[in-house]
Write an enzyme that holds these catalytic residues in place. Structure first.
Site, PDB file in Angstrom:
ATOM      1  N   LYS A 278       0.840  -1.194   0.000  1.00  0.00           N
ATOM      2  CA  LYS A 278       0.000   0.000   0.000  1.00  0.00           C
ATOM      3  C   LYS A 278       0.878   1.248   0.000  1.00  0.00           C
ATOM      4  CE  LYS A 278      -4.049  -1.674   2.565  1.00  0.00           C
ATOM      5  NZ  LYS A 278      -5.011  -1.517   1.464  1.00  0.00           N
ATOM      6  N   ARG A 352     -10.547 -11.285   1.530  1.00  0.00           N
ATOM      7  CA  ARG A 352     -11.366 -12.361   0.948  1.00  0.00           C
ATOM      8  C   ARG A 352     -10.630 -13.702   1.008  1.00  0.00           C
ATOM      9  NH1 ARG A 352     -11.613  -8.905  -4.500  1.00  0.00           N
ATOM     10  NH2 ARG A 352     -11.366  -7.270  -2.951  1.00  0.00           N
TER      11      ARG A 352
HETATM   12  N1  BES Z   1      -8.314  -3.602   4.159  1.00  0.00           N
HETATM   13  C1  BES Z   1      -8.414  -3.188   2.821  1.00  0.00           C
HETATM   14  C2  BES Z   1      -9.689  -2.404   2.521  1.00  0.00           C
HETATM   15  C3  BES Z   1      -9.811  -1.063   3.170  1.00  0.00           C
HETATM   16  C4  BES Z   1      -9.400   0.079   2.518  1.00  0.00           C
HETATM   17  C5  BES Z   1     -10.387  -0.940   4.406  1.00  0.00           C
HETATM   18  C6  BES Z   1      -9.543   1.311   3.102  1.00  0.00           C
HETATM   19  C7  BES Z   1     -10.538   0.286   4.991  1.00  0.00           C
HETATM   20  C8  BES Z   1     -10.127   1.417   4.338  1.00  0.00           C
HETATM   21  C9  BES Z   1      -8.400  -4.397   1.889  1.00  0.00           C
HETATM   22  O1  BES Z   1      -7.636  -5.459   2.323  1.00  0.00           O
HETATM   23  C10 BES Z   1      -7.807  -3.931   0.605  1.00  0.00           C
HETATM   24  O2  BES Z   1      -6.663  -3.595   0.593  1.00  0.00           O
HETATM   25  N2  BES Z   1      -8.615  -3.919  -0.444  1.00  0.00           N
HETATM   26  C11 BES Z   1      -8.195  -3.466  -1.701  1.00  0.00           C
HETATM   27  C12 BES Z   1      -8.765  -4.401  -2.750  1.00  0.00           C
HETATM   28  C13 BES Z   1      -8.200  -4.182  -4.098  1.00  0.00           C
HETATM   29  C14 BES Z   1      -6.748  -4.602  -4.141  1.00  0.00           C
HETATM   30  C15 BES Z   1      -9.024  -4.981  -5.091  1.00  0.00           C
HETATM   31  C16 BES Z   1      -8.703  -2.047  -1.902  1.00  0.00           C
HETATM   32  O3  BES Z   1      -9.823  -1.762  -1.453  1.00  0.00           O
HETATM   33  O4  BES Z   1      -7.989  -1.232  -2.446  1.00  0.00           O
HETATM   34 MN    MN Z   2      -5.610  -5.265   1.715  1.00  0.00          MN
END
Ligand code: BES
Ligand code: MN
Ligand code: ZN
Length: 496
Positions: A278, A352
């Site tokens: 990230k 997931r």
């Molecule tokens: N934990 C995150 C989702 C999230 C983002 C929660 C912001 C709270 C605030 C999740 O694991 C994630 O990183 N999801 C990705 C999915 C993508 C790679 C398809 C996302 O939402 O960017």
């Molecule tokens: Mn994630």
């Protein structure tokens, strides 16, 4: 904080402050009316000065009353009498308590359980008062060496007539159980990831279970998950020095053969994204990626405290998602517990991956329904913002029951479609399915992914990415949602 129901007449009441309401047509609430006549029309005179109009959530403090055992009166605007809703009632409560937080009060009495709101009773209003006040009183202190003690209030009375005392007490007990569950959830989410590890969450679950004679707990280790074939879950924890845990709580408040309601909560104690790292801005907040799991602990604790006559199982897959030489790589293919193979196109779509194995595992409890809750997608914030949690599911009755509970609990939900067309976006050339579906409809494709593992039972998914946390700002921290919603759902099921 000591909360109680107070049935003393207001001329006998001793308190540092009483909260009373009035509408924007200047009509006083019953308690305001009584105090007004006990004090030579003082409240009317204050209102006549025009400093406060009675708009919803306006407040004005009368901080001296001659000849009264009530030291102060906080006037709270309730707005238009016909338009007062559950939401605006809570807004008025919240505004009242925020205006009092820093004052030098030891005791407080709230009279606002006497306000009329359509389709609500005194138990509901009492419960809202406890929940809203407790939310305001919550102070995270655990990792501060300089403790700030900025709340002086130690005693909260909620006034009620003698005839409604029993009902009010019932609402009070429910409110306290739910508020305690919310507190636990907020505390765990606010803790940093170097303290709140998968092992720490497991220990908290053990404490929750030990506090109830109707709850047992089992912690599955990575070797157990290996035996069960949880290749998807284990792929996420590969990159972390912290061992993954699968927490299983079992609350048996119902009959032996009653099928349980199974709650599954995402317990990512830190989500760095893995190899699909990230960006650094705001990454600290990814300590709240365990809010689904923490809400499962909070809700089970509340269910046990309320002694609900139902069976509830809580499953929390817990892990970190870190980059490492041994971490999963984009393109890796795993075999989940269900047998389906998954191509990991983005290691940041890890929620997931841990949930799918937990959802397959849930089958062994022969569930009545399964509800999973997860901070699953940033896309949910784009679609719905921070007001409702996203709701998707394969059963209309279950979704409607959850929506009804969300309305009673003032912990809102909004349903999104879970159509096959979206599921097509998860096609992979190399595995049964891919773990991401591209840029479009990210919340829906994430749920479509989960739906491939939930075909054997009635299932709903709550995406709480936007609602579990107040981002940035002075308010930064966990909200405790959706503990109120889930507690209400369990209350409704126990009454059904
Ligand atoms: N934990 C995150 C989702 C999230 C983002 C929660 C912001 C709270 C605030 C999740 O694991 C994630 O990183 N999801 C990705 C999915 C993508 C790679 C398809 C996302 O939402 O960017
Ligand atoms: Mn994630
Ligand atoms: Zn995540």
């Amino acid at each position: 904080m000591d909360y109680s129901i107070e049935t003393l007449a207001l001329d006998k009441l001793e308190t540092d402050c009483i909260i009373v309401g009035f509408y924007d047509n200047q009509q006083l609430s019953p308690a305001a009316e009584t105090i007004n006549s006990l004090n030579q029309g003082l409240i009317s005179k204050v209102i006549d000065r025009g400093d406060i109009k009675g708009k919803n959530a306006e407040t004005l403090m009368i901080n001296y009353l001659p000849n009264s055992s009530i030291q102060r009166v906080l006037l709270v605007g309730l707005g238009n009498k016909e338009k007062l809703t559950a939401k605006s009632y809570r807004k008025a409560l919240s505004s009242a308590i925020s205006s009092l937080k820093t004052l030098k009060l030891d005791s407080l009495c709230c009279s606002l359980a006497d306000i009329e709101i359509n389709n609500t009773d005194i138990a509901w209003k009492t419960r809202q008062i406890v929940e809203v006040f407790n939310d305001a009183f919550y102070q995270y202190q655990h990792t501060k060496s300089i403790k700030e003690q900025n709340i002086n209030i130690t005693k909260v009375q909620i006034s009620s007539g003698k005839e409604t005392e029993v009902e009010a007490n019932f609402g009070l007990q429910q409110g306290l159980a739910i508020a305690k569950g919310v507190d636990l959830t907020k505390f765990l989410a606010d803790l940093p990831a170097n303290i709140c590890t998968p092992n720490y969450l497991a220990e908290q679950a053990i404490t929750v279970a030990n506090n109830s004679d109707k709850m047992t707990v089992e912690i599955l280790e990575e070797s157990d998950m290996e035996t069960l074939g949880m290749g998807s879950f284990l792929s996420v924890s590969r990159g972390s020095r912290q061992a993954a845990k699968l927490i299983v709580l079992n609350y048996r408040g119902g009959e032996k053969n009653d099928k349980p309601i199974v709650l599954v909560g995402k317990g990512l104690t830190f989500d760095a994204g893995g190899i699909s790292l990230k960006p650094s801005a705001g990454m600290d907040e990814m300590k709240y990626d365990m809010c689904g799991g923490a809400s499962v602990l909070g809700t089970l604790q509340a269910a046990a405290e309320m002694q609900l006559k139902i069976n509830v199982v809580g499953i929390v897959p817990s892990s970190e998602n870190m980059p490492d030489g041994d971490a999963s790589k984009p393109g890796d293919i795993l075999t989940s517990m269900s047998g389906l193979t998954i191509e990991v196109l983005n290691t940041d779509a890890e929620g997931r991956l841990i949930l799918c194995d937990a959802l397959t595992f849930a089958k062994k409890f022969n569930p009545e329904v399964v509800i999973d809750l997860a901070t699953l997608t940033g896309a949910c914030l784009v679609a719905l913002g921070r007001i409702p949690s996203g709701l998707l599911g394969n059963d209309d009755d279950l979704c409607n029951d959850l929506i009804a509970a969300s309305e009673t609990a003032s912990d809102s939900l909004w349903r999104l479609p879970l159509w096959d067309e979206y599921g097509d976006l998860l096609k992979s050339n190399f595995a049964d399915l891919a773990n991401i579906g591209g840029r479009d409809a990210g919340t829906i494709t994430a749920a479509c992914f989960l739906s491939r593992f939930t075909e054997d039972y009635r299932w709903a998914h709550l995406d709480i990415a936007g609602t579990a946390w107040h981002s940035g700002g002075a308010n930064k921290g966990a909200t405790g949602r959706p503990v109120p919603l889930l507690s209400q759902y369990l209350i409704d099921r126990a009454n059904a």
